[in-house]
Write an enzyme that holds these catalytic residues in place. Structure first.
Site, short mmCIF file in Angstrom:
data_model
loop_
_atom_site.label_atom_id
_atom_site.label_comp_id
_atom_site.label_asym_id
_atom_site.label_seq_id
_atom_site.Cartn_x
_atom_site.Cartn_y
_atom_site.Cartn_z
CG ASN A 205 -0.20 -0.12 2.50
OD1 ASN A 205 0.52 0.80 2.88
ND2 ASN A 205 -0.31 -1.25 3.19
CG PHE A 319 -3.08 5.22 13.63
CD1 PHE A 319 -2.36 4.91 14.77
CD2 PHE A 319 -2.99 6.50 13.11
CE1 PHE A 319 -1.57 5.87 15.41
CE2 PHE A 319 -2.21 7.47 13.73
CZ PHE A 319 -1.51 7.15 14.87
#
Ligand SMILES: Cc1cc2nc3c(=O)[nH]c(=O)nc-3n(C[C@H](O)[C@H](O)[C@H](O)COP(=O)(O)O)c2cc1C
Length: 387
Positions: A205, A319
């Site tokens: 990513n 997160f």
């Protein structure tokens, strides 16, 4: 403010980077230190002693000043100081330190200083790489003197290379990180993971690691020991972190679980792949121009695994990256339990310095998304963990 109460003697020598020494002095003061200055005669040709006297609000120790002020400044100044940092340090002054000559204020203080000594060499890269300079630096290192490595880049003389005076903020960070007592430990994951398809391809990513680095830096500054489990990333981790490099989610999971016992807080900041190829091809998959199906399986859920092993002294910070209904989805994740602080952010954030985020915790679940710097975000996480 971790330099609060520290007495720092700043030695300035005759290099072009002397113009950055007043900025360093101001930063050290802003972080709580009291600063006095000693200068070589050559240094005063680059920056006037009046500047340093005004900023430090104290007489500067120079050859001329010594004649008409107290006669024992070369003993008094180093005795007063907790830390003596020579920044910038010229090749000539470095040679004086290595040989033990004390023919002017900066090297006299060096000889008389019993406490911690730091040297920030700055010069042309050919000079820096010369055998004499490298030998002298090695001599100082062998005496336990801290050498702040120069930066690499465009030098004042117009050339490129190693020898550049580091940013004053970075020098202050190094000092600040080194004086901290570090009785608490942060375990943080940073960067992205890579899940191999074959020897040359992988699934990954766009995470740059910037947010994780900002959080690590904030905890270092706050006096914590930081263990960073890092996947590939562009952001540069502070040298004071203990860095463990991994590639895949499985490797990251293994390392995190192994280190978990040592942590007072665990920050899950890495962008970990949720799926990986079920089979990793031993050879490169041929480009047959035929659509291939990639069979996937779940990767280990590192967050869930750490929640399972969570001890009463630990806080877990996670997160959540959301592209739609960010707050709603994040609240569900938070209500799932085990997380002390959840930072919700949006995909807009990748690689950027400003981020859109909100922080959910037991005390604030009605948070709203707002823009802020990664440093502000990091500081709010730090405050939340210490609350
Ligand atoms: C314009 C100029 C820039 C200089 N920059 C540097 C430098 O960046 N690093 C260095 O080691 N010497 C530099 N020098 C050489 C030193 O000033 C010289 O070696 C001097 O003797 C250093 O004395 P000091 O260590 O007593 O301050 C420079 C000289 C000039 C004229």
């Amino acid at each position: 403010m971790n330099l609060h109460g520290k007495k720092i003697l700043l030695g300035v020598t005759g290099g072009i980077a002397a113009y950055k020494a007043p900025e360093l002095l101001r930063i050290l003061q802003k972080r709580g230190a009291e600063v006095r200055v000693a200068m070589t005669a050559e240094a005063t040709k680059f920056v006037g002693q009046t500047t340093f006297a005004a900023l430090s609000n104290f007489p500067v120790y120079t050859e001329t000043a010594a004649a008409d002020s107290k006669p024992f400044q070369h003993i008094d100044y180093p005795r007063w100081a907790d830390i003596y940092i020579i920044a910038p340090c010229s090749a000539t002054s470095l040679a004086r330190f290595a040989c033990g000559t004390g023919e002017e204020p900066v090297s006299l203080c060096f000889l008389a200083m019993q406490g911690e000594k730091w040297v920030v060499p700055a010069m042309n890269s050919v000079m820096f790489n010369s055998p004499a300079v490298q030998r002298n630096l090695q001599t100082l290192r062998s005496w336990g003197i801290k050498i702040v490595e120069p930066a690499v880049g465009h030098l004042a003389c117009g050339e490129e290379g190693a020898g550049k005076f580091p940013e004053p903020e970075d020098i202050a960070d190094e000092l600040e990180f080194s004086v901290a007592k570090r009785s608490k430990t942060l375990l943080i994951t940073i960067g992205r993971t890579q899940e191999s398809i074959d020897p040359v391809r992988y699934i990954s990513n766009r995470s740059s690691g910037k947010t994780g680095v900002a959080v690590a830096r904030e905890f270092l500054r706050g006096g914590w020991r930081v263990i960073a489990v890092c996947g590939p990333m562009e952001a540069e981790l502070p040298k004071q972190c203990e860095k463990i490099e991994v590639k895949s989610a499985a490797d990251m999971n293994k390392v995190v679980l192994k280190m978990q016992k040592q942590a007072n807080a665990i920050v899950h900041c890495a962008a970990v792949a949720d799926y990986r190829p079920k089979q990793i091809a031993a050879q490169k998959v041929k480009n047959s121009r035929v659509m291939q199906k990639l069979e996937l399986e779940e990767t280990p859920n590192i967050l869930k695994n750490t929640i399972k092993n969570k001890t009463s002294k630990q806080k877990i910070i996670s997160f959540a990256l959301e592209t739609e209904n960010a707050l709603q989805n994040a609240k569900k994740k938070f209500e799932g339990g085990g997380i002390d602080i959840l930072v919700v952010n949006t995909a807009d954030n990748f690689g950027k310095d400003k981020v859109e985020y909100a922080i959910l915790s037991k005390n604030s679940q009605s948070a709203k998304l707002a823009h802020g710097s990664k440093e502000e975000l990091a500081s709010r996480v730090f405050v939340g963990v210490n609350a």
